[in-house]
Design a protein around this motif. Sequence first.
Motif, PDB file in Angstrom:
ATOM      1  N   TYR A 142       0.812  -1.208   0.000  1.00  0.00           N
ATOM      2  CA  TYR A 142       0.000   0.000   0.000  1.00  0.00           C
ATOM      3  C   TYR A 142       0.850   1.263   0.000  1.00  0.00           C
ATOM      4  N   ALA A 143       2.150   1.123   0.266  1.00  0.00           N
ATOM      5  CA  ALA A 143       3.052   2.271   0.224  1.00  0.00           C
ATOM      6  C   ALA A 143       3.562   2.549  -1.182  1.00  0.00           C
ATOM      7  N   TRP A 146      -1.780  -1.167  -6.423  1.00  0.00           N
ATOM      8  CA  TRP A 146      -2.196  -2.397  -7.101  1.00  0.00           C
ATOM      9  C   TRP A 146      -1.146  -2.898  -8.076  1.00  0.00           C
ATOM     10  N   ALA A 147      -0.147  -2.084  -8.361  1.00  0.00           N
ATOM     11  CA  ALA A 147       0.983  -2.541  -9.164  1.00  0.00           C
ATOM     12  C   ALA A 147       2.186  -2.859  -8.284  1.00  0.00           C
ATOM     13  N   ALA A 177       9.023  -2.268  -6.880  1.00  0.00           N
ATOM     14  CA  ALA A 177       7.962  -1.272  -7.052  1.00  0.00           C
ATOM     15  C   ALA A 177       8.398   0.060  -6.445  1.00  0.00           C
ATOM     16  N   PRO A 178       8.250   1.169  -7.175  1.00  0.00           N
ATOM     17  CA  PRO A 178       8.580   2.478  -6.598  1.00  0.00           C
ATOM     18  C   PRO A 178       7.570   2.863  -5.520  1.00  0.00           C
ATOM     19  N   LEU A 179       8.061   3.470  -4.442  1.00  0.00           N
ATOM     20  CA  LEU A 179       7.171   3.946  -3.394  1.00  0.00           C
ATOM     21  C   LEU A 179       6.571   5.287  -3.789  1.00  0.00           C
ATOM     22  N   ALA A 180       5.467   5.623  -3.128  1.00  0.00           N
ATOM     23  CA  ALA A 180       4.813   6.905  -3.382  1.00  0.00           C
ATOM     24  C   ALA A 180       5.783   8.046  -3.082  1.00  0.00           C
ATOM     25  N   GLY A 181       5.636   9.144  -3.798  1.00  0.00           N
ATOM     26  CA  GLY A 181       6.535  10.279  -3.614  1.00  0.00           C
ATOM     27  C   GLY A 181       6.101  11.235  -2.533  1.00  0.00           C
ATOM     28  N   CYS A 182       5.018  10.923  -1.831  1.00  0.00           N
ATOM     29  CA  CYS A 182       4.498  11.789  -0.760  1.00  0.00           C
ATOM     30  C   CYS A 182       4.430  10.979   0.527  1.00  0.00           C
TER      31      CYS A 182
END
Length: 349
Positions: free
Chosen positions: A223-224, A229-230, A237-242
């Motif tokens: 979920y990070a 979902w990808a 997988a790249p993490l969110a930028g925020c």
Amino acid sequence: MLATRDSLAPLRAQFTAPAGYLAACTAGLPTAGTRDAVAAEYSRRPDVDEYCRAVEATRAHFASLVGVATDRVAIGSQTSVQVSLIAASLPDGAEVLVPEHEFSSLVLPFVHAGRGVHVRPVPLADLAAEVTTATSLVAFSLVQSASGAVADADAICAAAARVGARTLCDATQAVGWMPVTAARFDALVCHAYKWLCAPRGVAFLTLSEDFARGLRPAHAGWYAGDDPWASCYGGDAPLAGCARRFDVSPAWQAFVGAEPALRAFAETDMTAVHAYVTALAASFRARLALPAPERASAIVTWPDAGGTDLARLSAAGITASGRNGSARVAFHVFNDLADVERAAAALGR
């Protein structure tokens, strides 16, 4: 108080409060919206898309309540887990300054951080004065669980800024009855099951952009990811930028129930809530001849080491609590002057 109460009518209509429930500081009462949402959830097949919508709507409601952009809010299920994220990112040998008798979820992650991290407790009233150049982090609850005392956040933040220390505020006992501005602090944590009347399992962490850059996403899961979902498989997988990079997988059904509760609070003027509940608390203090606190609080405590007063309240059908050798009551929007009278009469005042 009447005008304030009238302005709170939509929020108050969300509650069917049992007479004498004075324990929002322990657990809030469910709103009508929460009851309806949870009942509907368990009457149909699971809908993952709806779960995700509930999570993001709840995140946005909390951001609105504490005055930050939605991308500065990470979601979780427990404040201690979110605090441990910060504890893991402290430099070796860091000093963490905390109030005495602070709630353990804000203290134990630092006590057990290892690497020479040192926790130094001081009286709440002295917290700002005790900040030194050796202090890396000041961690404190905006409203103390054991006493209801409201911290002098202005003085604490100013003292920390003077020496370059970071601030971590636990607002679990504050958001929902008083205005809170999360941007004042480097980090803020809040569990929503108390004053925000959400199901247990919905917690939030707000982070300044500058502080977030130095934190390691130690709890990162699917979920990070930038696209959750990808991000379900593998390690690339790249993490969110925020701040979402610090999300943990949400307790879906808890967020389904939390969304209408947080929406109701986000749509209400917290200044009006603060005025209403602190007036009730002041009336109760007056009945018990207790001194007024330095900063108005919705929580009232008084010495009760043997639990005699708590037993009297319980015998009268009043739900209260005992903490740290004191009896404790809390006044929320679902309370009124009849609850003040009922509790005072139970204590013979």
